[in-house]
Every structure is written in structure tokens, then in C-alpha cells.
Enzyme design. Sequence first.
Site, mmCIF file in Angstrom:
data_model
loop_
_atom_site.group_PDB
_atom_site.id
_atom_site.type_symbol
_atom_site.label_atom_id
_atom_site.label_comp_id
_atom_site.label_asym_id
_atom_site.label_seq_id
_atom_site.Cartn_x
_atom_site.Cartn_y
_atom_site.Cartn_z
ATOM 1 N N GLU A 334 0.821 -1.217 0.000
ATOM 2 C CA GLU A 334 0.000 0.000 0.000
ATOM 3 C C GLU A 334 0.857 1.271 0.000
ATOM 4 O OE1 GLU A 334 -0.456 -2.691 1.757
ATOM 5 O OE2 GLU A 334 -2.578 -3.152 2.072
ATOM 6 N N LYS A 443 -1.129 -9.589 24.167
ATOM 7 C CA LYS A 443 -1.528 -8.720 25.273
ATOM 8 C C LYS A 443 -1.533 -9.543 26.545
ATOM 9 C CE LYS A 443 -4.164 -4.527 24.763
ATOM 10 N NZ LYS A 443 -5.396 -3.902 24.335
ATOM 11 N N TRP A 448 1.399 -4.894 26.157
ATOM 12 C CA TRP A 448 1.811 -5.461 24.876
ATOM 13 C C TRP A 448 3.222 -6.033 24.943
ATOM 14 C CZ3 TRP A 448 -0.042 -1.381 20.679
ATOM 15 C CH2 TRP A 448 -1.437 -1.459 20.594
HETATM 16 P P1 ADP Z 1 1.355 -8.175 3.169
HETATM 17 O O1 ADP Z 1 1.013 -6.954 3.987
HETATM 18 O O2 ADP Z 1 0.249 -8.575 2.283
HETATM 19 O O3 ADP Z 1 1.979 -9.285 3.961
HETATM 20 P P2 ADP Z 1 3.538 -6.651 2.112
HETATM 21 O O4 ADP Z 1 4.647 -7.162 1.318
HETATM 22 O O5 ADP Z 1 2.889 -5.402 1.693
HETATM 23 O O6 ADP Z 1 2.493 -7.784 2.136
HETATM 24 O O7 ADP Z 1 4.027 -6.594 3.613
HETATM 25 C C1 ADP Z 1 3.977 -5.450 4.389
HETATM 26 C C2 ADP Z 1 4.230 -5.788 5.822
HETATM 27 O O8 ADP Z 1 5.479 -6.443 6.006
HETATM 28 C C3 ADP Z 1 4.336 -4.553 6.687
HETATM 29 O O9 ADP Z 1 3.088 -4.048 7.038
HETATM 30 C C4 ADP Z 1 5.123 -5.090 7.886
HETATM 31 O O10 ADP Z 1 4.293 -5.760 8.788
HETATM 32 C C5 ADP Z 1 6.046 -6.101 7.255
HETATM 33 N N1 ADP Z 1 7.372 -5.511 7.083
HETATM 34 C C6 ADP Z 1 7.893 -4.940 5.984
HETATM 35 N N2 ADP Z 1 9.156 -4.535 6.195
HETATM 36 C C7 ADP Z 1 9.453 -4.843 7.479
HETATM 37 C C8 ADP Z 1 10.610 -4.669 8.311
HETATM 38 N N3 ADP Z 1 11.725 -4.119 7.869
HETATM 39 N N4 ADP Z 1 10.510 -5.100 9.593
HETATM 40 C C9 ADP Z 1 9.385 -5.665 10.063
HETATM 41 N N5 ADP Z 1 8.286 -5.862 9.340
HETATM 42 C C10 ADP Z 1 8.306 -5.460 8.051
#
Ligand code: ADP
Length: 546
Positions: A334, A443, A448
Amino acid sequence: MLGLMQDKPLMISSIITHAARHHARAEVVSKTVEGAIHRSTYGEIERRARRLVRVLQRLDIGPSDRVATLAWNGFRHLELYYAISGMGAVCHTINPRLSADDIAFIANDAGDQVIFADTTFAPLIAAVAPAVRASVRAVVFMTERAHMPDIALPEGMDLLCYEELMAAADEDFAWPAFDERTAASLCYTSGTTGRPKGVLYSHRSTLLHAYALNMPDVFALRAVDRVLPVVPMFHVNAWGTPYAAPMVGASLIMPGRHLDGASLTQLMNEERVTISAGVPTVWLGLLAHLRASGQRLETVERFVIGGSACPRLLFEAFDKEYGIRVDHAWGMSELSPLGTYNTPTPGNQNLTGEALMRRREKQGRSLFGVDIRIIDDAGRELPWDGATSGHLQARGYWVCSSYFGGTPGDALDAEGWFSTGDVATIDAEGNMEITDRSKDVIKSGGEWISSIQLENIAVSHPDVAEAAIIAATHPKWDERPLLLVVARQGRTIDRDSVLRVYEGRVAKWWVPDDVVVVDELPHTATGKIQKLALREAWRGHLLAKG
Ligand code: ADP
């Protein structure tokens, strides 16, 4: 009064025409699915993309039509990126790691008219074709006649050969200018919750995102760079590298289908790669290969790691053993995808030891063009103290406003913020750290606990290959962390020794209540651990244990 500067719309085609004119000899090197190395230049890619527009027009594709790709990173995929969006149509990249059922759903939802596919996906095409016959008119295999797969398609769906179509077309097309807000590409989220949803990028958002990638505290690509995107072109446009590299004249090295450590090492050394980007799993594989083989990466200066939290091991190992800087980035489909990137500020540039490592583990600062904030359950903004965690929101030039088929703004709150579904802290330097996905948060007694932090610590144990923390139901605390681990090959895992790695690294009440050793963990099509499935299977574990 309006300014008196030239009013030129931000067109994706302008990237490739610039590269063709000013960096005509910069290379596009591809490892083809047939195995050979193919060499091209931006000059040639631009010429062939114009020819490809004529092919698309012969296939009756017009502005706004969706054209799907099911392909690895390679020169033909790059030609499709520029030809499809450059003529005003929409390039819909499909993730081939999804199930045939999900692919059919996505292709029908998008209304794809033609699918361009690598020959490796012939069996997948055969499986999907009957379910998409209502909208898909033709399948074009991205190869020469000699390598065409022999498959049967439903009646009315043509089976075509890319190079044959190209040979019969002219390259007399002239790139048009149109409204920069026009849709350019479409990418579906991996659907970890419910059915996949389409994110529809525009020419404007794509161009601004590519500019941002090239800023000095971000990817900072240069004309002398040789960029290897390990992140696939079917996963959020390979994080924008197919646009950012030609924008500055950096060469692109396209790895094709083999993304294992040995194949990547060979390609990186032979093609003198300077920078590469991908998800942690890939780099863990590469590191294991380097350590086992004794090989070195001769020219690589930097890895950009994102998509999941980058484990500490990767920062330490690549820095110390191989002299390669690891940069941590965060984003999501997004957000086109880039939202934050971790580079120092005057306030934290002199950190050393553990404090430096803690800084690098964070996901980084927001780039100009994307603003971020954290809020509590009631929607109130939370302080940037590096400790208070809340729901992470974003807004900006390349943040989605609605999903494909929706109404502009319907994915936003009243103030125009998009809720990322991540839970994070932000420190005084503006460094954001993801602590969880909202739906994965634990939780315990109302407080958290960060599953990501606990997972990162678990994989620092020498016997642990992969780890997942889930919330298990607890009679007193509602939820407690439960650790699921997969052992490294040839090792056995001792529960107590795994729990000892948490000593001194987290508060006592964060330490998981139990460790369960499993043979493997379920993954999504983008390589993320499927927490939902794990929660369903293991939620009752602590209750059953008593
Ligand atoms: P989906 O949301 O459908 O799994 P995306 O490839 O758009 O596919 O993934 C986005 C999500 O990946 C983010 O919202 C986050 O939770 C996670 N994410 C991306 N980069 C990182 C990062 N460097 N560290 C932790 N989580 C990450």
C-alpha cells in the site's frame, strides 16, 4: 498566479527515454530461464518497449486495460513494465507463488485481458486458464519459438510467442503524455488476512517514489552502480528498483528464477554487483552459502533488507565478515512500498556497540513524501519516546487511498491517514520500530509484548533456524507468548537453552512460557510466516499443558 515553468506530467515512459538518451550503454543483464546470460542496454530496452506497444495494440490492448505478467526478474519483464504503462494500460504483476485458486481470483478481479508468462509457469497457466477464460483472451510466453511450451488452452484463448510477435511489429510508436494520475501498475497484497486486494499505482506515485529511492539517505543509486534486485518484480514492483535504476543510469542485473546462495554469489561476482535488495530469508541463505563455501562477494558494497524484520545476525555477519553494509527498510504494498529507511542522524551517528545495533534493528525514518504517526486505540497520537507503542499510520504521495475497485479515500480515516496494520514505536530521532502486526500482538495482563523482538532473539540461538512467537491463551494473563522453533539442519533444540538467550535481553515477563519444536513453519506467498494458521493450531497449547 500560476508559476511559469513547463507543465510536464510525470510519465513513467520519461524514465526509460531519459535512460536511453543519457545512459544508452548502461546494461540490463538477465539470467534467462533457459540458463544463458542475456545482455541488453537501456537504449535497446526503450526501442523494444516501443515495439512491444505495437504488439499490445495488435492484441487489442488500449488505455486502462489490464495486462498481467507471471514472470521472474528479466529483460522482457522490464520491457513489459515500460510498454504497458507507457501506452496508458495497467501492468498487473501476479505472484506465481500464490495458489492457482488465488491467481484465478486475482486475474478475474483485475479483469486481465492478456497474460505474459515465463515458460517455467506453463503448468500453472494450464491450471489457471479454465478459470479465467471469461476475461483472458491470450497467453504470451516470454521466449522464442524454439522454447515454446506445448500446453492446451481453453477454446478462444490464444497461445502466442513473445519474440515472434516482436519480430512482426514496428518500433515507430511515440510515447504519449497524459494525466500523471493515470493508473500504471497493479499489485495485489499477499492476503495474509482474507482475499488479496489490489493496490493501483499511478504514473505520478511511481515517479515520486523512484525519486525518493534515489535520495542519499535511501537507496542512493548512482550511474556507476550495478543493482541486483533479488526482490521479485511481482512483489511490489521489485521495491521500485526497475524505475529508480534507469532514472540514474545504474545498470540492472536480473537474477531470473534461481535465488539460492550459490547462484546469487556467482551472478554477483561475475556481473560486479554493487548493491542488492531483498527479504531476510534470501540473505540468510546467501550467508549460509558463503560460510560453507568460503567464497567472498568481491564487489558488493550494500544490501537493502526489508519485508520482514532484519535479524541482528545479518547486520553483524555481513558487516564484520564480509565488509558489506546492511541497510534496514520498511514498507508495504500500500506504500509502493517504501515508507522508512534506517540511516544515521546527527543525534545518533556516534553510537557504538549495543546502542548502535539497537538503532540499526529499527525500521528507520520516514522519507520525504511519506509522513508517519502512531496512535492509541482511541485515535490519539502517541509520543515519540521509543517506548510507547501504537498503531502505525502513514500518508503521502505514494500511499494508497483506496483498493482496486474502491472509491478514492475509502481506505483512509477522516484526516487522510492510512492504517498500516503494524504496531510500532517512534524514538526522539524519528526512528520507527515495528513491534508487531496489529493482529499478531500479544496482550499479557493488559500490556503489549513484541513478538518480532522475541523472534529476533530466538534466531540468535545457534540451533534455531526459524522462529515464530504467537499469543497463546492463558487463564491468568489472557495471553502469553509461545515460541515455535525449527531446528537448524543436523541440530537438536534444547528448550531451556533457548529460553536462556532471553536472559538480560528482555523483561522477565516477556520470556515465552514454552518452546515447541516443529518440523517447519507455514509461509505465505511472499515468504512471511503465516501466524493466523499457527494461532489456530497452537492457541490452546498452554491451557492443554495446564
Ligand atoms: P502483506 O502486507 O500482504 O503481507 P507486504 O509485502 O505489503 O504484504 O508486507 C507489508 C508488511 O510487512 C508490513 O506491514 C510489515 O508488517 C512487514 N514488514 C515490511 N518490512 C518490514 C521490516 N523491515 N521489519 C518488520 N516488518 C516489516
